[in-house]
Design a protein around this motif. Structure first.
Motif, PDB file in Angstrom:
ATOM      1  N   GLN A  31       0.843  -1.198   0.000  1.00  0.00           N
ATOM      2  CA  GLN A  31       0.000   0.000   0.000  1.00  0.00           C
ATOM      3  C   GLN A  31       0.877   1.245   0.000  1.00  0.00           C
ATOM      4  OE1 GLN A  31      -2.495  -0.482   3.467  1.00  0.00           O
ATOM      5  NE2 GLN A  31      -4.045  -1.613   2.320  1.00  0.00           N
ATOM      6  N   GLU A  32       1.976   1.185   0.710  1.00  0.00           N
ATOM      7  CA  GLU A  32       2.894   2.323   0.757  1.00  0.00           C
ATOM      8  C   GLU A  32       3.481   2.606  -0.628  1.00  0.00           C
ATOM      9  OE1 GLU A  32       6.677   3.955   3.343  1.00  0.00           O
ATOM     10  OE2 GLU A  32       5.705   2.089   3.919  1.00  0.00           O
ATOM     11  N   GLU A  33       3.888   1.550  -1.330  1.00  0.00           N
ATOM     12  CA  GLU A  33       4.424   1.715  -2.684  1.00  0.00           C
ATOM     13  C   GLU A  33       3.362   2.286  -3.617  1.00  0.00           C
ATOM     14  OE1 GLU A  33       6.832   1.734  -6.061  1.00  0.00           O
ATOM     15  OE2 GLU A  33       7.413   1.534  -3.955  1.00  0.00           O
ATOM     16  N   LEU A  34       2.145   1.770  -3.537  1.00  0.00           N
ATOM     17  CA  LEU A  34       1.064   2.310  -4.368  1.00  0.00           C
ATOM     18  C   LEU A  34       0.827   3.775  -4.031  1.00  0.00           C
ATOM     19  CD1 LEU A  34      -1.193   2.218  -6.422  1.00  0.00           C
ATOM     20  CD2 LEU A  34      -2.660   1.140  -4.684  1.00  0.00           C
ATOM     21  N   GLY A  35       0.849   4.094  -2.754  1.00  0.00           N
ATOM     22  CA  GLY A  35       0.677   5.489  -2.346  1.00  0.00           C
ATOM     23  C   GLY A  35       1.728   6.396  -2.969  1.00  0.00           C
ATOM     24  N   MET A  36       2.975   5.946  -2.978  1.00  0.00           N
ATOM     25  CA  MET A  36       4.046   6.754  -3.582  1.00  0.00           C
ATOM     26  C   MET A  36       3.830   6.890  -5.088  1.00  0.00           C
ATOM     27  SD  MET A  36       7.550   5.935  -1.485  1.00  0.00           S
ATOM     28  CE  MET A  36       7.662   4.242  -2.006  1.00  0.00           C
ATOM     29  N   ARG A  37       3.470   5.789  -5.746  1.00  0.00           N
ATOM     30  CA  ARG A  37       3.236   5.832  -7.195  1.00  0.00           C
ATOM     31  C   ARG A  37       2.058   6.722  -7.566  1.00  0.00           C
ATOM     32  NH1 ARG A  37       3.698  -0.190  -9.772  1.00  0.00           N
ATOM     33  NH2 ARG A  37       5.799  -0.709  -9.075  1.00  0.00           N
ATOM     34  N   ALA A  38       1.005   6.691  -6.732  1.00  0.00           N
ATOM     35  CA  ALA A  38      -0.224   7.427  -7.037  1.00  0.00           C
ATOM     36  C   ALA A  38      -0.261   8.810  -6.383  1.00  0.00           C
ATOM     37  CB  ALA A  38      -1.433   6.621  -6.574  1.00  0.00           C
ATOM     38  N   ASN A  39       0.785   9.135  -5.627  1.00  0.00           N
ATOM     39  CA  ASN A  39       0.839  10.395  -4.890  1.00  0.00           C
ATOM     40  C   ASN A  39      -0.339  10.530  -3.920  1.00  0.00           C
ATOM     41  OD1 ASN A  39       2.160  12.751  -4.174  1.00  0.00           O
ATOM     42  ND2 ASN A  39       0.985  13.988  -5.631  1.00  0.00           N
ATOM     43  N   LEU A  40      -0.655   9.421  -3.239  1.00  0.00           N
ATOM     44  CA  LEU A  40      -1.714   9.374  -2.236  1.00  0.00           C
ATOM     45  C   LEU A  40      -1.130   8.764  -0.967  1.00  0.00           C
ATOM     46  CD1 LEU A  40      -4.543   7.923  -4.516  1.00  0.00           C
ATOM     47  CD2 LEU A  40      -4.394  10.285  -3.676  1.00  0.00           C
ATOM     48  N   ASP A  41      -1.688   9.122   0.171  1.00  0.00           N
ATOM     49  CA  ASP A  41      -1.199   8.596   1.438  1.00  0.00           C
ATOM     50  C   ASP A  41      -1.543   7.119   1.602  1.00  0.00           C
ATOM     51  OD1 ASP A  41      -1.706   8.279   4.669  1.00  0.00           O
ATOM     52  OD2 ASP A  41      -0.075   9.656   4.168  1.00  0.00           O
ATOM     53  N   ARG A  42      -0.651   6.374   2.251  1.00  0.00           N
ATOM     54  CA  ARG A  42      -0.873   4.946   2.488  1.00  0.00           C
ATOM     55  C   ARG A  42      -2.176   4.697   3.234  1.00  0.00           C
ATOM     56  NH1 ARG A  42      -1.196   2.015   6.540  1.00  0.00           N
ATOM     57  NH2 ARG A  42      -0.395   3.621   7.905  1.00  0.00           N
ATOM     58  N   THR A  43      -2.521   5.557   4.186  1.00  0.00           N
ATOM     59  CA  THR A  43      -3.767   5.373   4.937  1.00  0.00           C
ATOM     60  C   THR A  43      -4.984   5.584   4.044  1.00  0.00           C
ATOM     61  OG1 THR A  43      -3.724   7.662   5.731  1.00  0.00           O
ATOM     62  CG2 THR A  43      -2.710   5.992   7.141  1.00  0.00           C
ATOM     63  N   TYR A  44      -4.851   6.451   3.040  1.00  0.00           N
ATOM     64  CA  TYR A  44      -5.938   6.655   2.079  1.00  0.00           C
ATOM     65  C   TYR A  44      -6.122   5.390   1.237  1.00  0.00           C
ATOM     66  CZ  TYR A  44      -8.907   8.852  -1.403  1.00  0.00           C
ATOM     67  OH  TYR A  44      -9.957   9.157  -2.235  1.00  0.00           O
ATOM     68  N   ILE A  45      -5.006   4.806   0.802  1.00  0.00           N
ATOM     69  CA  ILE A  45      -5.055   3.552   0.034  1.00  0.00           C
ATOM     70  C   ILE A  45      -5.759   2.482   0.864  1.00  0.00           C
ATOM     71  CG2 ILE A  45      -3.702   1.723  -1.094  1.00  0.00           C
ATOM     72  CD1 ILE A  45      -3.449   4.471  -2.498  1.00  0.00           C
ATOM     73  N   SER A  46      -5.400   2.383   2.129  1.00  0.00           N
ATOM     74  CA  SER A  46      -6.021   1.410   3.028  1.00  0.00           C
ATOM     75  C   SER A  46      -7.528   1.633   3.114  1.00  0.00           C
ATOM     76  CB  SER A  46      -5.401   1.511   4.421  1.00  0.00           C
ATOM     77  OG  SER A  46      -6.091   0.697   5.336  1.00  0.00           O
ATOM     78  N   GLY A  47      -7.942   2.884   3.251  1.00  0.00           N
ATOM     79  CA  GLY A  47      -9.368   3.206   3.321  1.00  0.00           C
ATOM     80  C   GLY A  47     -10.112   2.854   2.050  1.00  0.00           C
ATOM     81  N   VAL A  48      -9.476   3.087   0.906  1.00  0.00           N
ATOM     82  CA  VAL A  48     -10.095   2.719  -0.374  1.00  0.00           C
ATOM     83  C   VAL A  48     -10.263   1.207  -0.440  1.00  0.00           C
ATOM     84  CG1 VAL A  48      -9.761   2.632  -2.882  1.00  0.00           C
ATOM     85  CG2 VAL A  48      -9.307   4.755  -1.641  1.00  0.00           C
ATOM     86  N   GLU A  49      -9.208   0.484  -0.080  1.00  0.00           N
ATOM     87  CA  GLU A  49      -9.261  -0.978  -0.161  1.00  0.00           C
ATOM     88  C   GLU A  49     -10.283  -1.573   0.811  1.00  0.00           C
ATOM     89  OE1 GLU A  49      -5.364  -2.715   0.137  1.00  0.00           O
ATOM     90  OE2 GLU A  49      -4.761  -1.931  -1.813  1.00  0.00           O
ATOM     91  N   ARG A  50     -10.514  -0.922   1.938  1.00  0.00           N
ATOM     92  CA  ARG A  50     -11.515  -1.403   2.899  1.00  0.00           C
ATOM     93  C   ARG A  50     -12.926  -0.950   2.545  1.00  0.00           C
ATOM     94  NH1 ARG A  50     -10.757   1.043   7.667  1.00  0.00           N
ATOM     95  NH2 ARG A  50      -9.159   2.419   6.860  1.00  0.00           N
ATOM     96  N   GLY A  51     -13.043  -0.055   1.555  1.00  0.00           N
ATOM     97  CA  GLY A  51     -14.355   0.415   1.130  1.00  0.00           C
ATOM     98  C   GLY A  51     -14.934   1.506   2.004  1.00  0.00           C
ATOM     99  N   VAL A  52     -14.096   2.165   2.803  1.00  0.00           N
ATOM    100  CA  VAL A  52     -14.599   3.236   3.676  1.00  0.00           C
ATOM    101  C   VAL A  52     -14.286   4.619   3.133  1.00  0.00           C
ATOM    102  CG1 VAL A  52     -14.549   1.808   5.753  1.00  0.00           C
ATOM    103  CG2 VAL A  52     -12.545   3.184   5.168  1.00  0.00           C
TER     104      VAL A  52
END
Length: 107
Positions: A52-73
């Motif tokens: 998630q951290e790597e995706l966050g860096m690639r997408a210029n989004l925070d890792r916690t945001y990626i986590s929230g997207v993946e959890r559907g919240v």
């Protein structure tokens, strides 16, 4: 100087998927469409073998945001979805290709 405070008293999110309406209280429970989007993002991310951290860096989004997207919240904007698709080395249309099918499977 006047300050206006607007309070959102009704927290409803309504999604239109095909010809169906999906509504949910936010942030109490994720809707099937958001859970489906999260599943598709996580599926693509894990297929690429990135965190998630790597995706966050690639997408210029925070890792916690990626986590929230993946959890559907999280309810990502179209620009966030575009950033996610770019970070996942795919297109928006490819990322969302099976969204309705996934949402139906979650319901």
């Amino acid at each position: 100087m006047e300050i206006f405070l607007f309070l959102l008293t009704i927290k409803k999110i309504i999604f239109v998927v095909g010809d169906r309406l999906l509504a949910s209280s936010y942030p109490d429970s994720p809707t099937p469409i958001l859970r489906a989007l999260g599943h598709l993002v996580k599926q693509r991310r894990t297929a690429l073998g990135i965190s998630q951290e790597e995706l966050g860096m690639r997408a210029n989004l925070d890792r916690t945001y990626i986590s929230g997207v993946e959890r559907g919240v999280r309810n990502p904007s179209i620009t966030a979805i575009a950033s996610l698709a770019s970070g996942l080395d795919t297109t928006i249309s490819n990322l969302l290709e099976n969204l309705e099918i996934e949402a139906e499977n979650i319901e």
